[in-house]
Design a protein around this motif. Sequence first.
Motif, PDB file in Angstrom:
ATOM      1  N   ASP B 261       0.817  -1.209   0.000  1.00  0.00           N
ATOM      2  CA  ASP B 261       0.000   0.000   0.000  1.00  0.00           C
ATOM      3  C   ASP B 261       0.850   1.259   0.000  1.00  0.00           C
ATOM      4  N   VAL B 262       1.894   1.269   0.811  1.00  0.00           N
ATOM      5  CA  VAL B 262       2.709   2.476   0.896  1.00  0.00           C
ATOM      6  C   VAL B 262       3.480   2.687  -0.400  1.00  0.00           C
ATOM      7  N   TYR B 263       4.035   1.620  -0.977  1.00  0.00           N
ATOM      8  CA  TYR B 263       4.770   1.779  -2.229  1.00  0.00           C
ATOM      9  C   TYR B 263       3.846   2.227  -3.348  1.00  0.00           C
ATOM     10  N   GLN B 264       2.606   1.714  -3.344  1.00  0.00           N
ATOM     11  CA  GLN B 264       1.713   2.074  -4.430  1.00  0.00           C
ATOM     12  C   GLN B 264       1.244   3.513  -4.297  1.00  0.00           C
ATOM     13  N   GLY B 265       0.967   3.959  -3.072  1.00  0.00           N
ATOM     14  CA  GLY B 265       0.387   5.279  -2.897  1.00  0.00           C
ATOM     15  C   GLY B 265       1.399   6.411  -2.962  1.00  0.00           C
ATOM     16  N   SER B 266       2.637   6.137  -2.545  1.00  0.00           N
ATOM     17  CA  SER B 266       3.625   7.216  -2.505  1.00  0.00           C
ATOM     18  C   SER B 266       3.958   7.685  -3.911  1.00  0.00           C
ATOM     19  N   PRO B 267       4.467   8.915  -4.032  1.00  0.00           N
ATOM     20  CA  PRO B 267       4.964   9.357  -5.332  1.00  0.00           C
ATOM     21  C   PRO B 267       6.064   8.412  -5.822  1.00  0.00           C
ATOM     22  N   SER B 268       6.083   8.148  -7.115  1.00  0.00           N
ATOM     23  CA  SER B 268       6.990   7.113  -7.631  1.00  0.00           C
ATOM     24  C   SER B 268       8.466   7.330  -7.287  1.00  0.00           C
ATOM     25  N   PRO B 269       9.002   8.550  -7.378  1.00  0.00           N
ATOM     26  CA  PRO B 269      10.404   8.700  -6.977  1.00  0.00           C
ATOM     27  C   PRO B 269      10.617   8.360  -5.504  1.00  0.00           C
ATOM     28  N   VAL B 270       9.660   8.732  -4.659  1.00  0.00           N
ATOM     29  CA  VAL B 270       9.804   8.457  -3.236  1.00  0.00           C
ATOM     30  C   VAL B 270       9.794   6.959  -2.988  1.00  0.00           C
ATOM     31  N   THR B 271       8.976   6.235  -3.743  1.00  0.00           N
ATOM     32  CA  THR B 271       8.968   4.778  -3.591  1.00  0.00           C
ATOM     33  C   THR B 271      10.341   4.218  -3.920  1.00  0.00           C
ATOM     34  N   GLY B 272      10.952   4.740  -4.982  1.00  0.00           N
ATOM     35  CA  GLY B 272      12.296   4.290  -5.319  1.00  0.00           C
ATOM     36  C   GLY B 272      13.274   4.564  -4.187  1.00  0.00           C
ATOM     37  N   PHE B 273      13.157   5.745  -3.593  1.00  0.00           N
ATOM     38  CA  PHE B 273      14.055   6.091  -2.497  1.00  0.00           C
ATOM     39  C   PHE B 273      13.836   5.170  -1.307  1.00  0.00           C
ATOM     40  N   MET B 274      12.553   4.866  -1.025  1.00  0.00           N
ATOM     41  CA  MET B 274      12.260   3.947   0.081  1.00  0.00           C
ATOM     42  C   MET B 274      12.878   2.593  -0.171  1.00  0.00           C
ATOM     43  N   ALA B 275      12.677   2.088  -1.388  1.00  0.00           N
ATOM     44  CA  ALA B 275      13.160   0.744  -1.689  1.00  0.00           C
ATOM     45  C   ALA B 275      14.676   0.695  -1.672  1.00  0.00           C
ATOM     46  N   ALA B 276      15.318   1.806  -2.004  1.00  0.00           N
ATOM     47  CA  ALA B 276      16.780   1.787  -2.061  1.00  0.00           C
ATOM     48  C   ALA B 276      17.393   2.131  -0.715  1.00  0.00           C
ATOM     49  N   ALA B 277      17.126   3.368  -0.244  1.00  0.00           N
ATOM     50  CA  ALA B 277      17.869   3.861   0.913  1.00  0.00           C
ATOM     51  C   ALA B 277      17.314   3.336   2.231  1.00  0.00           C
ATOM     52  N   ALA B 278      15.996   3.326   2.385  1.00  0.00           N
ATOM     53  CA  ALA B 278      15.445   2.888   3.661  1.00  0.00           C
ATOM     54  C   ALA B 278      15.737   1.412   3.890  1.00  0.00           C
ATOM     55  N   LYS B 279      15.644   0.638   2.823  1.00  0.00           N
ATOM     56  CA  LYS B 279      15.944  -0.781   2.971  1.00  0.00           C
ATOM     57  C   LYS B 279      17.416  -0.983   3.324  1.00  0.00           C
ATOM     58  N   ALA B 280      18.298  -0.228   2.640  1.00  0.00           N
ATOM     59  CA  ALA B 280      19.729  -0.364   2.927  1.00  0.00           C
ATOM     60  C   ALA B 280      20.024   0.017   4.367  1.00  0.00           C
ATOM     61  N   ALA B 281      19.422   1.136   4.816  1.00  0.00           N
ATOM     62  CA  ALA B 281      19.673   1.560   6.188  1.00  0.00           C
ATOM     63  C   ALA B 281      19.121   0.543   7.180  1.00  0.00           C
ATOM     64  N   GLY B 282      17.925  -0.003   6.875  1.00  0.00           N
ATOM     65  CA  GLY B 282      17.353  -1.007   7.760  1.00  0.00           C
ATOM     66  C   GLY B 282      18.238  -2.228   7.875  1.00  0.00           C
TER      67      GLY B 282
END
Lengths: 121, 528
Positions: B261-282
């Motif tokens: 839900d969050v990936y689908q609803g967020s703006p597409s660039p932000v989803t990319g940032f989440m998938a890249a940076a937030a996952k790496a930091a996690g």
Amino acid sequence: MSAFLRDYLLVVLFAGAAIAFAGGSLTLGRLIRPSRPTAQKYLVYESGVDPVPGAWSQSQIRYYLFALLFVMFDVEAVFIFPWAVNLEAMAVFGLVEMLIFIFILALGLVYAWRKQVLRWV
Amino acid sequence: MSPAIGLFPASGAGGLAQAATLELPQVEYSRFLPILILIGGAMAILVLAALVGGRVAEAWWTTLSVGVAAAAGIAGVWLWHDIQRHGPGTAISDALRIDGFSVWFTLVICSAVALFSLMADGYVQRERLGGPEIHVLALLSASGGLLMAYANDLLVLFLGLEILSIALYVLAGFHRRRAESGEAAMKYFVLGAFSSAIFLYGVALVYGATGTTRLDQANRTLTAMVTGNADRKLALAGMALMIVGLGFKVAAVPFHTWTPDVYQGSPSPVTGFMAAAAKAAGFAGLLRVLAFGLQPLRDDWRPAIWALAVLTLVVGSVLAIVQTDVKRMLAYSSINHAGYVLLGVYANNEDGVAGAQYYLLTYAFIVLGSFAVVSVVARRGDEATRIDDYRGLYLRKPLLAVAFTILLAAQAGVPLTTGFLAKFSVIRAATTEDDYSLGIIAMLVTAVAAFFYLRLIFVMYTAPEGVDEDHPEGEGSVAVLTRERTGMRVMPATAATIAVSVAMTVGAGLWAGPLLDFAERSRIFFSG
């Protein structure tokens, strides 16, 4: 009873006295006073004028900005209190560190100011 | 004097006398320079925006943001050379740990921010959301991510987690006019707040068990507890809660429910940032906690990570197959990729950690490129994200389709791309003579997952109904297919993002040595 709990005995007695005082006077009133209800006595009090039904009004969501800014600066104040208590021990290092903290939040205030959030319209 | 001091005379006088000496921490500012650059740069951009006012071209903010991210990356490279000379070190009284692991994640997260800023440039112009705010939030979020990678203390890790997450909550809801964006932000915030609280409770329990929040001291204390066979229930409970909290951040199953839900609803660039940076930091945080801090408890957390990895791999791939929205499909695919990185965590050796690091870096480039393509194809309003919207993409924008093909193939693990090398490293690290079940499951899941990547690739090369592939400008469909009317404009910055991603994916896939060697050499935190 331990000394720790004995300190709280005063609090318990004080709470008991408060409950007894308030409850006792209300109960005494209910026992003593006459009860002759009429319809007019149960109307909502509105400073003497006839009450208007429908007291709900909608608060405006635009006040959220004030709540937001308040929370931020209130939390800033909360962080400043313990710092202020220990300032003598932390000397210049502590002073500079807190000034940096306040400066960063002041930058936020500048941003909010320039975004015209602080206007009362 | 204030009345408060009069009320408590005894403690007041004693308190003032005792507070005479305070040990100030050692702060080596140069050691965590990347974090300082990101934060300082973000604040400078914000103040500049406030003071300048008026309409400023978006390109200025993008350039400044990319510049700040690049400066932080260069500071990371400088830190690497410093570590080569003087060995790994600590900063702020051992609260931060500066070693090859930290430098690697500095490079991952700073590249992710730079690519995100380039992507967001075109996006905010198209959606009329302009201004520096999106860049500032991303820089601040990245600084939190770096703090997680540098953490030597559980509370510093928590601080980094919160900084990363809170900026991301705002970024998820950045598109003010789309209800889905607000919904995504709300869901992310509520679930994220819960998981951060659970993580913090785990920290408290581990503190209760070991008497410290520092990871190196916890390691020593737990080693003593394990060899002395002391009661470890409190530490195990804390460990479980921390795995839950961090598992949410990296979208491991069963803590993944927010991701689609969050990936689908967020703006597409932000989803990319989440998938890249937030996952790496996690994952940086997860590795610091499990592989470093709680290493003595490895016989307890390794089976749990095994189960998480299997669930994550299987659920991510199977549920992606039934998706009809490309962003949701990529969300489940990102869950699937998290499963592979969990293989590296499970391996619990230097190859495993190096494999996980390599996977996160290469995946960051691939997923940012993929979401750049998604944000272009979604057109104004960020709505056109169904698989059917990609039908015939090759006929309208051939370069875009080819780039997306390469990136999807890399995600599937096709050789000659970094995706293959990444999967290879983690599976090899997790497979030993006696313990190959996870490796087999991972390889089978790769075959399953290949389906939805190949399906999307296939759809892009298929003509829409009623159009002849050889003559796409035939009757009836001219308005749809002529280039000027597709509604998809590739802004130069977005094109740069896609080009860099593809170049990195294919380049480091063909010329694999340098990056793989760097990954191996930067896992020295085990010995530090």
